[in-house]
Design an enzyme around this catalytic site. Structure first.
Site, PDB file in Angstrom:
ATOM      1  N   HIS A 112      -5.617  -3.471  -2.684  1.00 29.56           N
ATOM      2  CA  HIS A 112      -4.960  -2.304  -3.799  1.00 29.56           C
ATOM      3  C   HIS A 112      -4.508  -3.127  -4.577  1.00 29.56           C
ATOM      4  O   HIS A 112      -3.711  -2.665  -5.346  1.00 29.56           O
ATOM      5  CB  HIS A 112      -3.200  -1.585  -3.238  1.00 29.56           C
ATOM      6  CG  HIS A 112      -3.927  -1.151  -2.215  1.00 29.56           C
ATOM      7  ND1 HIS A 112      -4.218   0.034  -1.977  1.00 29.56           N
ATOM      8  CD2 HIS A 112      -3.486  -1.424  -0.366  1.00 29.56           C
ATOM      9  CE1 HIS A 112      -4.350   0.564  -0.702  1.00 29.56           C
ATOM     10  NE2 HIS A 112      -4.074  -0.137   0.053  1.00 29.56           N
ATOM     11  N   LYS A 168     -11.836   0.700  -1.886  1.00 31.97           N
ATOM     12  CA  LYS A 168     -11.072   1.446  -2.468  1.00 31.97           C
ATOM     13  C   LYS A 168     -11.455   1.432  -4.009  1.00 31.97           C
ATOM     14  O   LYS A 168     -12.340   1.710  -4.700  1.00 31.97           O
ATOM     15  CB  LYS A 168      -9.751   0.269  -2.977  1.00 31.97           C
ATOM     16  CG  LYS A 168      -9.341   0.734  -0.954  1.00 31.97           C
ATOM     17  CD  LYS A 168      -7.699  -0.075  -0.990  1.00 31.97           C
ATOM     18  CE  LYS A 168      -7.107   0.655   0.385  1.00 31.97           C
ATOM     19  NZ  LYS A 168      -8.053   0.345   1.750  1.00 31.97           N
ATOM     20  N   SER A 189       0.886  -1.247  -0.057  1.00 35.31           N
ATOM     21  CA  SER A 189      -0.112   0.087   0.162  1.00 35.31           C
ATOM     22  C   SER A 189       1.185   1.361   0.288  1.00 35.31           C
ATOM     23  O   SER A 189       0.156   2.091  -0.462  1.00 35.31           O
ATOM     24  CB  SER A 189      -1.017   0.273   1.330  1.00 35.31           C
ATOM     25  OG  SER A 189      -0.247   0.128   2.677  1.00 35.31           O
TER      26      SER A 189
END
Length: 396
Positions: A211, A242, A183
Site C-alpha cells: 500500500h 493495487k 492496510s
C-alpha cells in the site's frame, strides 16, 4: 472420532449477518473497477478499491494486456523455474528494480504469495522474524511457513521492538518485517527507528509496501523513499494488484538475496508464473507511474481533501496522510449495519471486523483513487455523514 466438518455447522458472524440481511461480502461488479461502478444493478461510488492511481481503466494499460494476450496466449502453463519465464517477466523485473533503486526484483504470482515465498525462504530454523502486530495476514502466514521463531511487538511500539531484538540469541539471525503503509489504519511505519534499531542489533529489515508503492515517496517509490531510507531497507515486498492495476507481487533486494530466493522459495518454484496479460499490464502501469508522477501528487491532494471533508462533516477518522481513511464504528454488528446502509445509499466501503481488528475497534475502511473528482467525493462524503448521523440517532 469427531467429524472434522462439525465446525462448518457452528453459528458464526457470517451466518448471523446473512440472517439480518447485512452480509457485506461478494457483491458482484457488473462494470470496470473505477471511481463509479455498477454493482448488483445500481450505481455505487467506489470507496473500497486499492486501485490507488486509477490505472485499471487507463487505455495504454488495457491495450498492453490485449497485445500480450495476442502475442503470448492466455497463460504460461508452468513455473518461472521451468518453462514459465517470458522475456517480458525479465523486462518487468529489470524496470521495477531500476525504479525502486534496488539491484534485483523477483516476481511472484500474487502479493500474498510474495510474503509467503520471501519470508519462508529467508527465515531459517534457527532464525527469528519480528513483526508488528498489525502486519498483513500474509506476513503472519509467511512466518508460519518458515521454520523460524516469530516475535511480535505492539503496533509501531519501538520500545517493544527493541525488547524483541534483545531476546534474539547472538548466534541467530533476525528479520524485522513491517507493513510500510498499514492496510487497515492507513498509518505509516516508524521506519527511521526500525532501521536504527536493526543496525544497532544486527538485524535485517523487510518492508511490505503493498500500500506504499504509487502512494508515498519520491515519484511513488514507497515508504523507504518517503523517509530517505532506501539504502537501509534490505527487502521491499509489493503487489501489482493495487497501484499497478494488475495481479502479482514482487521482492526487491540485492542481487545475491534475490538469487537465493529464486532457488530456495517453494511458493516461487512450485507456482505458475504471472500470466502474460498480468505481466504486461503491470509493466504498462509502472511506465505510467514513471511518466506521470502527478498522479501521486493528486492522490495526496485527494487524501487531504477527504480527511478535511469528513472531519468537517463530523465523521471520526484516524489521522494520517495516506489514501486509506478508516472510519471507526466499533462494534461488529453496528459496523455491518452502517456498511449496508451506506451501500444501499450508493457508496461502497469495506467493513473491517475481527480478526482484522480488535472486537471493539471495528471500522469502515475507505480508500481513494487519483482519478476521483471532488464532486464525486463530496457526494460520497455527504452520503456517509448522513447515514452515520441517522444511525447514531437510532441508537441514542
Amino acid at each position: 472420532m469427531t467429524d472434522i466438518f462439525e465446525k462448518t455447522h457452528q453459528p458464526s458472524l457470517a451466518s448471523e449477518a446473512k440472517e439480518l440481511g447485512i452480509y457485506p461480502y461478494f457483491h458482484a461488479l457488473e462494470s470496470r473497477q473505477d471511481i463509479e461502478v455498477i454493482m448488483e444493478g445500481k450505481r455505487r461510488i467506489m470507496l473500497g478499491s486499492n486501485n490507488y492511481l486509477g490505472l485499471t481503466t487507463d487505455p495504454e494499460v488495457v491495450e498492453a494486456g490485449i497485445k500480450a494476450f495476442e502475442q503470448y496466449g492466455t497463460g504460461c502453463s508452468g513455473s518461472r523455474f521451468l518453462n514459465g519465464t517470458l522475456e517480458m517477466h525479465l523486462e518487468l523485473e529489470k524496470e521495477l528494480a531500476d525504479f525502486l533503486h534496488k539491484e534485483a526484483v523477483v516476481t511472484f504470482s500474487t502479493g500474498f504469495q510474495s510474503n509467503l515465498g520471501i519470508i519462508s525462504a529467508v527465515v531459517g530454523r534457527n532464525d527469528y522474524v519480528i513483526c508488528d502486530k498489525e502486519n498483513h495476514a500474509s506476513i503472519y502466514d509467511g512466518c508460519k511457513l518458515s521454520y523460524g521463531k516469530m516475535l511480535r511487538y505492539d503496533h509501531n511500539n519501538m520500545e517493544q521492538l527493541e525488547r524483541c531484538l534483545q531476546r534474539v540469541p547472538e548466534n541467530a539471525g533476525a528479520l524485522i518485517v513491517t507493513d510500510g503503509v498499514f492496510s487497515m489504519g492507513g498509518d505509516i511505519a516508524n521506519l527511521p527507528e526500525i532501521c536504527r534499531l536493526a543496525k544497532q542489533y544486527g538485524a535485517r529489515v523487510m518492508v511490505d509496501d503493498a500500500h506504499g508503492l504509487g502512494v508515498i515517496g519520491e515519484g511513488g517509490r514507497g515508504t523507504a523513499s518517503h523517509f530517505g531510507l532506501e539504502d537501509e531497507v534490505d527487502i521491499y515486498m509489493g503487489t501489482f494488484s493495487k497501484s499497478l492495476a494488475s495481479l502479482g507481487g514482487y521482492m526487491a533486494s540485492s542481487e545475491v538475496v534475490a538469487e537465493y530466493v529464486r532457488h530456495a522459495s517453494r511458493p516461487f518454484i512450485f507456482s505458475a508464473s504471472i500470466t502474460p496479460p498480468s505481466c504486461a499490464t503491470a509493466l504498462a502501469a509502472l511506465r505510467q507511474l514513471r511518466k506521470r508522477p502527478e498522479l501521486v501528487t493528486r492522490l495526496g491532494e485527494i487524501s487531504a481533501y477527504v480527511r478535511s471533508g469528513l472531519t468537517e462533516r463530523g465523521v471520526a477518522i484516524r489521522q494520517s496522510t495516506t489514501p486509506i481513511i478508516p472510519i471507526y464504528t466499533y462494534e461488529a454488528i453496528e459496523t455491518l449495519k452502517a456498511a449496508r446502509a451506506i451501500y444501499d445509499a450508493g457508496v461502497y466501503v469495506n467493513p473491517v471486523l475481527p480478526p482484522a481488528t480488535p472486537p471493539t475497534e471495528c471500522l469502515l475502511r475507505t480508500s481513494y483513487m487519483a482519478t476521483h473528482t471532488n464532486e464525486i467525493l463530496d457526494e460520497a462524503m455527504d452520503i456517509i455523514a448522513s447515514v452515520l448521523k441517522e444511525r447514531q440517532q437510532c441508537t441514542e
